[in-house]
Design an enzyme around this catalytic site. Structure first.
Site, mmCIF file in Angstrom:
data_model
loop_
_atom_site.group_PDB
_atom_site.id
_atom_site.type_symbol
_atom_site.label_atom_id
_atom_site.label_comp_id
_atom_site.label_asym_id
_atom_site.label_seq_id
_atom_site.Cartn_x
_atom_site.Cartn_y
_atom_site.Cartn_z
ATOM 1 N N CYS A 78 2.364 -24.458 -10.227
ATOM 2 C CA CYS A 78 3.261 -25.623 -10.214
ATOM 3 C C CYS A 78 2.842 -26.639 -11.280
ATOM 4 O O CYS A 78 3.689 -27.244 -11.937
ATOM 5 C CB CYS A 78 3.274 -26.272 -8.839
ATOM 6 S SG CYS A 78 4.189 -25.292 -7.620
ATOM 7 N N ASN A 125 8.932 -25.182 0.399
ATOM 8 C CA ASN A 125 8.421 -23.846 0.089
ATOM 9 C C ASN A 125 9.257 -22.794 0.812
ATOM 10 O O ASN A 125 9.730 -23.015 1.935
ATOM 11 C CB ASN A 125 6.930 -23.708 0.394
ATOM 12 C CG ASN A 125 6.541 -24.117 1.795
ATOM 13 O OD1 ASN A 125 7.166 -24.979 2.400
ATOM 14 N ND2 ASN A 125 5.486 -23.506 2.329
ATOM 15 N N ILE A 126 9.454 -21.678 0.144
ATOM 16 C CA ILE A 126 10.273 -20.588 0.691
ATOM 17 C C ILE A 126 9.450 -19.304 0.558
ATOM 18 O O ILE A 126 9.281 -18.785 -0.553
ATOM 19 C CB ILE A 126 11.605 -20.465 -0.077
ATOM 20 C CG1 ILE A 126 12.356 -21.811 -0.076
ATOM 21 C CG2 ILE A 126 12.470 -19.350 0.528
ATOM 22 C CD1 ILE A 126 13.548 -21.864 -1.028
ATOM 23 N N GLU A 127 8.905 -18.842 1.677
ATOM 24 C CA GLU A 127 8.036 -17.659 1.636
ATOM 25 C C GLU A 127 8.858 -16.379 1.742
ATOM 26 O O GLU A 127 10.082 -16.422 1.929
ATOM 27 C CB GLU A 127 6.981 -17.769 2.750
ATOM 28 C CG GLU A 127 6.102 -18.993 2.546
ATOM 29 C CD GLU A 127 4.960 -19.113 3.550
ATOM 30 O OE1 GLU A 127 4.952 -18.385 4.563
ATOM 31 O OE2 GLU A 127 4.070 -19.958 3.312
ATOM 32 N N GLU A 146 7.377 -27.621 -4.887
ATOM 33 C CA GLU A 146 7.502 -28.315 -6.176
ATOM 34 C C GLU A 146 8.406 -27.545 -7.127
ATOM 35 O O GLU A 146 9.280 -28.103 -7.783
ATOM 36 C CB GLU A 146 6.126 -28.489 -6.837
ATOM 37 C CG GLU A 146 5.145 -29.336 -6.046
ATOM 38 C CD GLU A 146 4.283 -28.520 -5.096
ATOM 39 O OE1 GLU A 146 4.811 -27.585 -4.467
ATOM 40 O OE2 GLU A 146 3.085 -28.832 -4.977
ATOM 41 N N CYS A 169 -0.309 -26.380 -6.607
ATOM 42 C CA CYS A 169 -1.086 -25.218 -7.065
ATOM 43 C C CYS A 169 -1.051 -25.153 -8.594
ATOM 44 O O CYS A 169 -0.280 -25.864 -9.251
ATOM 45 C CB CYS A 169 -0.524 -23.932 -6.458
ATOM 46 S SG CYS A 169 0.977 -23.332 -7.254
ATOM 47 N N CYS A 182 6.843 -22.316 -4.207
ATOM 48 C CA CYS A 182 6.336 -23.591 -3.688
ATOM 49 C C CYS A 182 7.451 -24.641 -3.663
ATOM 50 O O CYS A 182 8.436 -24.549 -4.398
ATOM 51 C CB CYS A 182 5.204 -24.119 -4.562
ATOM 52 S SG CYS A 182 3.719 -23.110 -4.524
#
Ligand code: THU
Length: 172
Positions: free
Chosen positions: A129, A78-80, A91, A126, A89
């Site tokens: 995804c 995940n890359i916020e 995935e 989620c 996310c």
């Protein structure tokens, strides 16, 4: 246990009747091997360490197995983002990497996550995804491995986690 005959039945049998719980596949169905699951989990575990999650602190790793001749594994974390909505996310990172390399068909994905990279619970994909999975994967043939470790995981099929989804079939 539901056999294939039952699985072909509509999810909702009567108007207003609740659909039966979509449970994890019993191990006896032996759909993809334990060894393969463990390999994918190991790759996903590694990716948890690459997560960029300064806002939630929740680190997720994913490993996606392509069905093409090379049977390559594409990983993601995940890359916020400070603006929140641009975050992605683990995935979908994996799907973006794979699809951009020309892959279009997939067999399975392993997902593992937890605060500070410690998987206390199983991390289920989620809704967004799941929708992306339904774009590229046959819901009856794509497997989702929810793991806490290589020894501790549940195996689901996409049609269990994403029943009655909107998919390319609707637009065909
Ligand atoms: N997240 C994932 O990467 N995959 C999931 O399956 C669930 C949630 C990420 C999004 C966000 O960076 C963090 O976990 C907390 O929601």
């Amino acid at each position: 246990m539901a056999d294939d005959g039952q699985k072909n039945m509509p999810v909702c049998q009567k108007k207003g009747e609740l659909a039966p719980f979509a449970g994890a596949l019993p191990p006896s169905r032996d759909t993809i091997s334990d060894l393969l699951c463990r390999e994918l989990i190991a790759a996903a575990e590694k990716m948890m360490g690459r997560a960029y999650a300064p806002y939630s602190g929740f680190q997720v790793g994913a490993a996606l197995l392509a069905a093409g001749a090379g049977k390559k594994v594409y990983t993601g974390c995940n890359i916020e983002n400070a603006a929140f909505t641009p975050g992605i996310c683990a995935e979908r990172t994996a799907f973006a990497k794979a699809v951009s390399e020309g892959e279009r068909e997939f067999t399975a994905i392993a997902v593992i996550g937890g605060k500070k990279g410690i998987p206390v619970d199983y991390t289920a994909p989620c809704g967004v995804c799941r929708q992306v999975m339904a774009e590229f994967c046959d819901p009856r043939k794509f497997y989702i491995i929810l793991a806490r470790s290589q020894e501790d995981y549940w195996l689901y099929r996409l049609d269990e986690l994403f029943p009655m989804g909107f998919s390319p079939k609707n637009l065909a």
